[in-house]
Motif scaffolding. Sequence first.
Motif, mmCIF file in Angstrom:
data_model
loop_
_atom_site.group_PDB
_atom_site.id
_atom_site.type_symbol
_atom_site.label_atom_id
_atom_site.label_comp_id
_atom_site.label_asym_id
_atom_site.label_seq_id
_atom_site.Cartn_x
_atom_site.Cartn_y
_atom_site.Cartn_z
ATOM 1 N N LEU A 1 8.063 11.749 -6.186
ATOM 2 C CA LEU A 1 7.095 11.001 -6.493
ATOM 3 C C LEU A 1 6.165 11.585 -7.683
ATOM 4 O O LEU A 1 6.308 12.945 -7.785
ATOM 5 C CB LEU A 1 6.099 10.729 -5.285
ATOM 6 N N SER A 2 5.405 10.955 -8.404
ATOM 7 C CA SER A 2 4.545 11.418 -9.485
ATOM 8 C C SER A 2 3.138 11.269 -9.064
ATOM 9 O O SER A 2 2.829 10.376 -7.990
ATOM 10 C CB SER A 2 4.810 10.543 -10.768
ATOM 11 N N ASP B 1 1.563 1.902 3.177
ATOM 12 C CA ASP B 1 1.891 3.126 2.480
ATOM 13 C C ASP B 1 1.795 4.310 3.602
ATOM 14 O O ASP B 1 1.726 4.240 4.636
ATOM 15 C CB ASP B 1 0.882 3.484 1.405
ATOM 16 N N LEU B 2 1.859 5.589 3.063
ATOM 17 C CA LEU B 2 1.897 6.735 4.008
ATOM 18 C C LEU B 2 0.906 7.357 3.412
ATOM 19 O O LEU B 2 0.156 7.698 2.304
ATOM 20 C CB LEU B 2 3.024 7.744 3.839
ATOM 21 N N GLY C 1 4.748 0.209 -2.065
ATOM 22 C CA GLY C 1 5.132 0.747 -0.633
ATOM 23 C C GLY C 1 5.369 2.194 -0.755
ATOM 24 O O GLY C 1 5.446 2.760 0.538
ATOM 25 N N HIS C 2 5.859 2.512 -1.708
ATOM 26 C CA HIS C 2 6.257 4.155 -1.701
ATOM 27 C C HIS C 2 5.407 5.169 -1.894
ATOM 28 O O HIS C 2 5.425 6.265 -2.068
ATOM 29 C CB HIS C 2 7.270 4.255 -3.031
ATOM 30 N N THR C 3 3.995 4.488 -2.161
ATOM 31 C CA THR C 3 2.683 5.410 -2.311
ATOM 32 C C THR C 3 2.567 6.307 -1.158
ATOM 33 O O THR C 3 2.654 6.045 -0.205
ATOM 34 C CB THR C 3 1.515 4.562 -2.307
ATOM 35 N N LEU C 4 2.087 7.708 -1.485
ATOM 36 C CA LEU C 4 1.794 8.675 -0.710
ATOM 37 C C LEU C 4 0.293 9.144 -0.909
ATOM 38 O O LEU C 4 0.248 9.776 -2.015
ATOM 39 C CB LEU C 4 2.577 9.812 -0.504
ATOM 40 N N TRP C 5 -0.549 8.854 -0.264
ATOM 41 C CA TRP C 5 -1.884 9.445 -0.289
ATOM 42 C C TRP C 5 -1.900 10.695 0.471
ATOM 43 O O TRP C 5 -1.691 11.077 1.265
ATOM 44 C CB TRP C 5 -2.902 8.586 0.316
#
Length: 225
Positions: free
Chosen positions: A29-30, A8-9, A46-50
């Motif tokens: 993103l939500s 992820d990012l 894999g599209h997660t952004l923290w």
Amino acid sequence: MSLVTWQDLCLDALDVDAQARFWSAASGLSVADPAPPARLAGPTPGHTLWVNPVDRPHVVKNRTHLDIDCGSVEELVALGARVLAPAAETGLGWTVMADPEDNEFCAFVRTPEALPAYRLHGIGVDCVDPAAQARWWGDLFGVDPVHEVDGGDWWTLAGVAADDRMTLDFNTVPEPRTQPNRLHWDVVGRVDELLARGASYVGDQPDWTVLADPEGNEFCVFPPE
């Protein structure tokens, strides 16, 4: 055979709530979990952004930045971004912008029919030696880098990140690295193998290890399950 896989990012932020709201709207993103660190979710893990809380403000140009699609530059300005270098003035196919905490990003204007729901399509990486950096990361991901010379001069890795459309793009810059990056990616892999390939050790956290690539860019390594 790849030594790492994409996880992820992560983006550092002084105001996690404000940055999570901005990047949720800008990226498609939500906000799945607003509590620091905020988690922005997409179609796959894999599209997660923290969005991680830090006490370190943006002080120098970032060496890693996001490339995003948009309907217009004006819509991003309305969300709180500002224009740094308009495409009309640079002659490039994108406008350089800054988010509400001054993190640089590149905005590519798309027609309505070409505008995807998930709008992050690339990560730009400033390098002293982009060819060497692209080959190093390509070796870890098990992908050969492509030397792009049409309209510029950079090295690209495709098919290694959140989806087949997202690329890692390594560009030459004259200035040296002086500050930790505010944007980084996480991978799944084995720390000992990465250290043997030229990564350097930065520190340990309870669930992951922080390493740096040959030019000092931090990334986090999670052990395979």
